[in-house]
Structures are given as structure tokens and as C-alpha cells.
Design an enzyme around this catalytic site. Structure first.
Site, short mmCIF file in Angstrom:
data_model
loop_
_atom_site.label_atom_id
_atom_site.label_comp_id
_atom_site.label_asym_id
_atom_site.label_seq_id
_atom_site.Cartn_x
_atom_site.Cartn_y
_atom_site.Cartn_z
N LYS A 16 -16.30 -8.06 22.39
CA LYS A 16 -15.44 -9.07 23.06
C LYS A 16 -15.84 -10.15 22.19
O LYS A 16 -14.86 -10.68 21.68
CB LYS A 16 -15.68 -9.28 24.33
CG LYS A 16 -15.43 -8.14 25.46
CD LYS A 16 -15.42 -8.70 26.70
CE LYS A 16 -16.92 -9.06 27.24
NZ LYS A 16 -17.93 -8.02 27.00
N ARG A 92 -14.74 -11.92 35.85
CA ARG A 92 -15.68 -10.55 36.19
C ARG A 92 -15.88 -10.05 37.30
O ARG A 92 -16.44 -9.23 37.78
CB ARG A 92 -17.33 -11.11 35.64
CG ARG A 92 -17.58 -10.97 34.34
CD ARG A 92 -18.93 -11.54 33.96
NE ARG A 92 -19.64 -10.72 33.13
CZ ARG A 92 -19.73 -11.08 31.93
NH1 ARG A 92 -19.08 -12.11 31.21
NH2 ARG A 92 -20.57 -10.18 31.15
N ARG A 126 -28.36 -5.11 18.90
CA ARG A 126 -27.67 -6.17 18.46
C ARG A 126 -28.68 -7.43 18.07
O ARG A 126 -29.71 -7.40 18.60
CB ARG A 126 -26.62 -6.89 19.68
CG ARG A 126 -26.31 -8.45 19.26
CD ARG A 126 -25.26 -8.83 20.43
NE ARG A 126 -25.63 -8.71 21.70
CZ ARG A 126 -24.81 -8.78 22.60
NH1 ARG A 126 -23.38 -9.16 22.41
NH2 ARG A 126 -25.33 -8.79 23.83
N ARG A 159 -31.35 -11.14 22.08
CA ARG A 159 -31.08 -11.86 23.34
C ARG A 159 -32.10 -11.35 24.39
O ARG A 159 -32.20 -10.09 24.61
CB ARG A 159 -29.59 -11.45 23.78
CG ARG A 159 -28.64 -12.58 23.20
CD ARG A 159 -27.21 -12.50 23.59
NE ARG A 159 -26.96 -11.76 25.10
CZ ARG A 159 -25.75 -11.66 25.22
NH1 ARG A 159 -24.60 -11.96 24.33
NH2 ARG A 159 -25.32 -11.27 26.43
N ARG A 170 -26.36 -4.35 33.63
CA ARG A 170 -25.20 -5.09 33.27
C ARG A 170 -24.08 -3.99 33.39
O ARG A 170 -23.01 -4.46 33.77
CB ARG A 170 -25.21 -5.94 31.87
CG ARG A 170 -26.22 -7.01 32.03
CD ARG A 170 -26.61 -7.22 30.45
NE ARG A 170 -25.55 -7.66 29.58
CZ ARG A 170 -25.90 -7.60 28.15
NH1 ARG A 170 -27.29 -7.34 27.63
NH2 ARG A 170 -24.97 -8.07 27.29
P1 AP5 Z 1 -20.50 -7.88 20.86
O1 AP5 Z 1 -19.44 -8.22 20.16
O2 AP5 Z 1 -21.57 -8.86 20.76
O3 AP5 Z 1 -20.01 -7.39 22.38
P2 AP5 Z 1 -19.57 -8.22 23.67
O4 AP5 Z 1 -18.61 -7.29 24.37
O5 AP5 Z 1 -19.22 -9.45 23.37
O6 AP5 Z 1 -20.74 -8.08 24.54
P3 AP5 Z 1 -21.79 -9.28 25.26
O7 AP5 Z 1 -23.20 -8.60 25.52
O8 AP5 Z 1 -21.86 -10.36 24.65
O9 AP5 Z 1 -21.05 -9.07 26.74
P4 AP5 Z 1 -21.55 -9.51 27.92
O10 AP5 Z 1 -20.22 -9.47 28.83
O11 AP5 Z 1 -22.71 -8.57 28.44
O12 AP5 Z 1 -22.41 -10.90 27.99
P5 AP5 Z 1 -21.83 -12.22 27.81
O13 AP5 Z 1 -22.52 -13.22 26.90
O14 AP5 Z 1 -20.44 -12.28 28.17
O15 AP5 Z 1 -21.04 -6.43 20.26
C1 AP5 Z 1 -22.27 -5.85 20.66
C2 AP5 Z 1 -22.66 -5.35 19.46
O16 AP5 Z 1 -22.21 -4.20 18.91
C3 AP5 Z 1 -23.17 -6.38 18.30
O17 AP5 Z 1 -24.38 -5.89 17.67
C4 AP5 Z 1 -22.05 -6.03 17.15
O18 AP5 Z 1 -22.20 -6.12 16.06
C5 AP5 Z 1 -21.60 -4.55 17.59
N1 AP5 Z 1 -20.25 -4.09 17.66
C6 AP5 Z 1 -19.47 -4.81 18.07
N2 AP5 Z 1 -18.19 -3.97 17.62
C7 AP5 Z 1 -18.64 -2.91 17.14
C8 AP5 Z 1 -18.00 -1.64 16.65
N3 AP5 Z 1 -16.30 -1.60 16.76
N4 AP5 Z 1 -18.49 -0.61 16.24
C9 AP5 Z 1 -19.96 -0.74 16.24
N5 AP5 Z 1 -20.71 -1.69 16.54
C10 AP5 Z 1 -20.04 -2.87 17.10
O19 AP5 Z 1 -22.70 -12.57 29.48
C11 AP5 Z 1 -24.06 -12.64 29.67
C12 AP5 Z 1 -24.42 -12.80 31.07
O20 AP5 Z 1 -23.94 -14.28 31.38
C13 AP5 Z 1 -23.97 -12.09 31.92
O21 AP5 Z 1 -24.73 -10.81 32.13
C14 AP5 Z 1 -23.91 -12.79 33.22
O22 AP5 Z 1 -25.27 -13.08 33.94
C15 AP5 Z 1 -23.49 -14.24 32.82
N6 AP5 Z 1 -21.96 -14.26 32.88
C16 AP5 Z 1 -20.99 -14.54 31.74
N7 AP5 Z 1 -20.11 -14.45 32.27
C17 AP5 Z 1 -20.14 -14.65 33.59
C18 AP5 Z 1 -18.95 -14.88 34.54
N8 AP5 Z 1 -17.68 -14.76 34.30
N9 AP5 Z 1 -19.48 -14.62 35.95
C19 AP5 Z 1 -20.89 -14.80 36.11
N10 AP5 Z 1 -21.70 -14.51 35.25
C20 AP5 Z 1 -21.45 -14.62 33.91
#
Ligand code: AP5
Length: 216
Positions: A16, A92, A126, A159, A170
Site C-alpha cells: 500500500k 481498518r 523491509r 520498524r 498484525r
Molecule cells: P509496503 O509498501 O511498505 O507495504 P504496506 O502495505 O504499506 O505495509 P505496512 O506494513 O506499512 O502496512 P500496515 O497496514 O501494517 O502498517 P501501517 O503503517 O498502516 O511494502 C512492504 C515491503 O514489501 C517493503 O519492503 C516493500 O519494498 C516490499 N514490496 C512492496 N511491494 C512489493 C512487491 N510487489 N513485490 C515484492 N516486494 C514488495 O500501520 C501500522 C500500525 O499503525 C498498525 O499496526 C496499527 O497499530 C496502527 N494503525 C494504522 N492505521 C490504523 C487504523 N486505521 N486504525 C487503528 N490503528 C491503525
């Protein structure tokens, strides 16, 4: 049409953040990400919101959801000032989806689909730049020099929630809370399922085609 309002859904590690950066650059829209907003405010005092913990940090390091009231307020404020956006990390759960419906309409809803074991590999490998936030992967998207950001020369770090125990929690939290959100949006105008298991350029090509088709 004014700038598109795009929602990107998918499990942790689906890409994402990676693809939102492409969308923001190509379409000139704002990348609204609850994960980055919360990481920048990990230690803010939320005790007046009647929460289990006093700051977002404890929830995030365990891989649990931060309480809705905290996150809803962040998104409401960000969307109010955005001229077009790609929204990443929200909603979410179904309660957040209902809240979002009261904040804005959506032109395109993208859902990235990736298998669980691929997600574990992506997240545990990552690395992110401590200075500019650029995203790398030790195997799939390595920097030119190990530990150093290609974009700005900053240090690459892991991270706090990318250790295997937090990653698996997660993914369980996603299955329980967020998978029903994707089902909820399947009938929405502009919904497109994307094969997120392809290489990043292939995923981006499909996303661009979907946005062009849905906003034509
Ligand atoms: P990346 O693009 O970073 O993936 P992502 O989907 O953005 O993953 P996140 O871990 O950021 O999502 P998340 O939803 O867990 O975390 P968030 O920060 O929102 O890609 C991942 C890796 O794969 C990278 O190394 C990339 O290079 C590689 N990659 C990408 N595409 C690829 C491909 N096609 N092929 C191979 N490799 C690839 O949330 C973190 C925390 O915040 C949550 O756990 C929660 O505690 C809190 N939080 C956030 N939003 C909310 C909410 N709405 N409500 C409550 N709590 C929340």
C-alpha cells in the site's frame, strides 16, 4: 474531473505504501497514511480518550489497532485539507468504514491481494529510511549500499513492528477486523481487485490502468 479520491486497501505488507507513493506522484494527490501519522505521534497523550494505554506506541508495537477515536480524528483533519488523496491504512474495521462514509465520497477503491507467507517475507525484510521514509527490502528492493538510503543517504532502520511476532499478530488483526472491510467495499462503485503478488512495476501498471478506467 477534480483530483481523484482513492482508497487503497490490503493486508500489512501488501504494498500500500509503495504504490501510494506512485499514485501521489502520478496524479498530484496527497498521500494520507494513518500509519505514518501515528508513527510521527507515537507518544502523544491519548489518556483523555478513555483508552487502555496512554499513548499509541503500545498498540503499534504489538501490532494491535489504535483506538478508533484517535484515528478517526487524524483522517478527518487530513481529508478536510486535501485536494484529491490516496488514503492508506484506513479504514481498518467496519466502524471506521462507516465513519469514512460520513467524511467523503470515493472515486476508486483498490484492493491489493497477496498471500500470507509472501507478506511475512516482505515485512520482516523491509527497511525504511530514518530521515526521508523511503522504503526498501533487503532482498526484493535492496539499496545500492546496505543500510544507506539511495534517496537521501540517511540510515535504513527496521520498524519496531516488523519483527516476526508483531507481523503475525498484525496479519491476524487484519483477518479479524479488516478483511470484512474489503468485503464491505466489493460492491462499491470504482472497486478494483489488484494482484499484489506481482513485481512492483507490474502492480503499478495494473493500478494505473484501473485508475484511468474508473476516472475516465
Ligand atoms: P509496503 O509498501 O511498505 O507495504 P504496506 O502495505 O504499506 O505495509 P505496512 O506494513 O506499512 O502496512 P500496515 O497496514 O501494517 O502498517 P501501517 O503503517 O498502516 O511494502 C512492504 C515491503 O514489501 C517493503 O519492503 C516493500 O519494498 C516490499 N514490496 C512492496 N511491494 C512489493 C512487491 N510487489 N513485490 C515484492 N516486494 C514488495 O500501520 C501500522 C500500525 O499503525 C498498525 O499496526 C496499527 O497499530 C496502527 N494503525 C494504522 N492505521 C490504523 C487504523 N486505521 N486504525 C487503528 N490503528 C491503525
Amino acid at each position: 474531473m477534480s483530483n481523484p479520491r482513492i482508497l487503497i486497501l490490503g493486508p500489512p505488507g501488501a504494498g500500500k505504501g509503495t504504490q501510494s507513493a506512485n499514485i501521489a506522484e502520478e496524479y498530484g494527490v496527497e498521500h494520507v497514511t494513518t500509519g505514518d501519522a501515528l508513527r510521527a505521534n507515537k507518544d502523544m497523550d491519548i489518556s483523555d480518550m478513555d483508552t487502555e494505554y496512554d499513548t499509541p506506541r503500545e498498540y503499534m508495537e504489538a501490532g494491535d489497532l489504535v483506538p478508533d477515536a484517535v484515528v478517526n480524528a487524524i483522517v478527518d483533519e487530513a481529508l478536510n485539507s486535501a485536494d484529491g488523496f490516496v488514503l492508506d491504512g484506513y479504514p481498518r474495521n467496519i466502524e471506521q468504514a462507516e465513519e469514512l462514509e460520513g467524511m467523503t465520497d470515493l472515486d476508486v477503491v483498490l484492493s491489493l491481494d497477496v498471500s500470507r507467507e509472501e507478506l511475512v517475507d516482505r515485512l520482516t525484510g523491509r527497511r525504511v529510511c530514518d530521515d526521508c521514509g523511503a522504503n526498501f527490502h533487503v532482498e526484493f528492493s535492496p539499496p545500492e549500499e546496505a543500510g544507506v538510503c539511495d534517496e537521501c543517504g540517511g540510515d535504513l532502520i527496521q520498524r519496531d513492528d516488523d519483527n516476526e511476532a508483531s507481523v503475525r499478530n498484525r496479519l491476524d488483526v487484519f483477518d479479524e477486523n479488516t478483511a470484512p472491510v474489503i468485503d464491505h467495499y466489493e460492491g462499491h462503485a470504482g472497486f478494483v481487485a489488484i494482484d499484489g503478488e506481482q513485481a512492483p512495476d507490474g502492480v503499478w501498471g495494473d493500478i494505473r490502468d484501473a485508475i484511468e478506467a474508473e476516472t475516465a
